[in-house]
Write a protein that holds these residues in place. Structure first.
Motif, PDB file in Angstrom:
ATOM      1  N   SER A 202      -3.361   0.910   4.884  1.00 32.05           N
ATOM      2  CA  SER A 202      -2.843  -0.449   4.686  1.00 32.05           C
ATOM      3  C   SER A 202      -3.472  -1.423   5.677  1.00 32.05           C
TER       4      SER A 202
ATOM      5  N   VAL B  81      -6.712  -2.441   4.109  1.00 33.33           N
ATOM      6  CA  VAL B  81      -6.502  -3.358   2.985  1.00 33.33           C
ATOM      7  C   VAL B  81      -6.223  -4.769   3.498  1.00 33.33           C
TER       8      VAL B  81
ATOM      9  N   THR C 278       0.826  -1.213   0.000  1.00 34.31           N
ATOM     10  CA  THR C 278       0.000   0.000   0.000  1.00 34.31           C
ATOM     11  C   THR C 278       0.854   1.253   0.000  1.00 34.31           C
TER      12      THR C 278
END
Length: 414
Positions: free
Chosen positions: A287, A290, A253
């Motif tokens: 991140s 994600v 990310t």
């Protein structure tokens, strides 16, 4: 091929015969694809659960058998989740070997440049990597190799019903657990006390929580295997491997965000690093989202394997991580909405860059960490990389990188 798959499944249940013509049906040898599918797919319905299964303890044999039915799905979850993270880890390893020094994939630069001329951002707030972080990186490489053998042996043993690979998996497991615990323990301490990239507030708590979760899930999974709960062992080790590889999403990310800013946002390499140390800092919460989304996407939506029983150890580990993630989201949007702080990285002015030179020089001189940490748990791994000191005469003891005068700037010379 469908009939061959069914016969191969019967072969697996009858004790691991390796050729289809050994059956009374006198089938021809199964094609490689059919033999693979026979061990990879569930050809029978899952066992029925008792009506009161929700009120039973996690250590229930019926529940364990039900979870064990989905063992191949857990292997698929691990493969789907860990593959991109493994790729980015291997890129870091190869890049570090090529540079002959540890490479920071997130920022796209070496942790410690060899000279001022080779880096687009030569200024650092530190002189040497803390020994605990350096040791974590070395043992993390060993851990990845062990995990590759551990997962590969389990995969071959499950798909092809090869008992010798299952025995290797069982015997090699303690060595893998040892290096997972070693790498995770060192990494947790280094992230909590000696991190070289700023992680603010709850974001630092999330990173530390990841390290603690790895160890909790690891020992819970190994304990369950030692007591014969192999279905729960699959479940816990799946979550353990997911958490082990989750830092890969931070690198993926961050690298994508950095690449996008450098391409379209007018932010160069040095400016991106400056922003990470600025008032707002770089946000790792994206991140985190994600990584969590990838876990539940593969686990609950694509492969639909059973999740942990309510309030079991695995459930509590994920529950606690979600609470810390909520704190990360709160601090992110609270700062943006209430205090008007930006959520994105800004382009740097010339005054920003001049201030960055002063800032890095000051931290190198005074030491990035406190004196107790700099000469304790956060001590640098090289004896000639002090956390910050100066000497006016004899440099035999307090040796600095450039002892060319009685007064000197600690670190690299322009």
């Amino acid at each position: 091929c469908r009939l061959s798959v069914q016969v191969a499944a019967l072969r697996n249940r009858l004790g691991g015969m390796h050729r289809c013509e050994e059956f009374a049906l006198q089938m021809p040898p199964c094609p490689w694809l059919c033999r693979r599918r026979a061990g990879w797919e569930e050809l029978e319905p899952p066992p029925e659960l008792p009506a009161d299964i929700k009120t039973r303890d996690e250590l229930d044999r019926d529940w364990d058998q039900f979870v064990h039915y989905y063992k191949n799905r857990y292997l698929k979850i691990i493969f789907a989740y860990a593959l991109p993270c493994f790729a980015i880890f291997m890129f870091s390893i190869v890049r570090s070997i090529a540079y002959r020094g540890w490479w920071n994939t997130s920022l796209g630069e070496p942790y410690v440049p060899k000279s001022m001329d080779e880096s687009k951002n030569p200024y650092r707030v530190y002189l040497g990597i803390p020994a605990v972080l350096d040791a974590h990186m070395w043992f993390a490489v060993v851990m990845l190799v062990c995990l590759l053998f551990q997962y590969g042996s389990m995969l071959i043993g499950a798909v092809y019903s090869r008992p010798e690979f299952n025995r290797f998996h069982r015997c090699f497991g303690p060595f893998t657990a040892f290096f997972i615990c070693l790498a995770a323990g060192l990494g947790t301490v280094s992230l909590a006390l000696c991190d070289l990239q700023p992680k603010r507030g709850a974001e630092n708590m999330f990173f530390v929580g990841i390290g603690i979760s790895i160890i909790v899930l690891l020992f819970r999974g190994t304990y369950l295997a030692s007591r014969g709960f192999y279905g729960l062992h699959f479940q816990y080790m799946t979550n353990c491997i997911i958490v082990v590889f989750s830092p890969g999403w931070n690198r993926i990310t961050t690298a994508l965000i950095r690449w996008g800013l450098q391409r379209w946002g007018g932010v160069d390499q040095q400016c991106f690093v400056i922003n990470s140390w600025g008032q707002r800092g770089y946000l790792y919460v994206w991140s985190f989202l994600v990584g969590v989304a990838a876990q539940f996407f593969w686990w609950l939506i694509v492969f639909r394997a059973p999740f942990f029983k309510m309030w079991s150890v695995g459930f509590i580990v994920n529950f606690m991580l979600m609470t810390v993630l909520m704190a990360c989201l709160w601090q992110t949007f609270y700062a943006g909405i209430v205090h008007g702080e930006p959520l994105n990285t800004h382009a740097c002015t010339e005054m920003d860059r001049e201030q960055w030179v002063n800032f890095t020089s000051a931290l190198r001189t005074t030491g990035l960490f406190t004196a107790s940490e700099g000469y304790g748990v956060c001590n640098a791994q090289l004896w000639n990389h002090p956390q910050g000191t100066w000497k006016i005469s004899d440099f035999r003891v307090f040796r600095l990188m450039h002892p060319d005068g009685p007064y000197q700037d600690v670190g690299y010379k322009p």
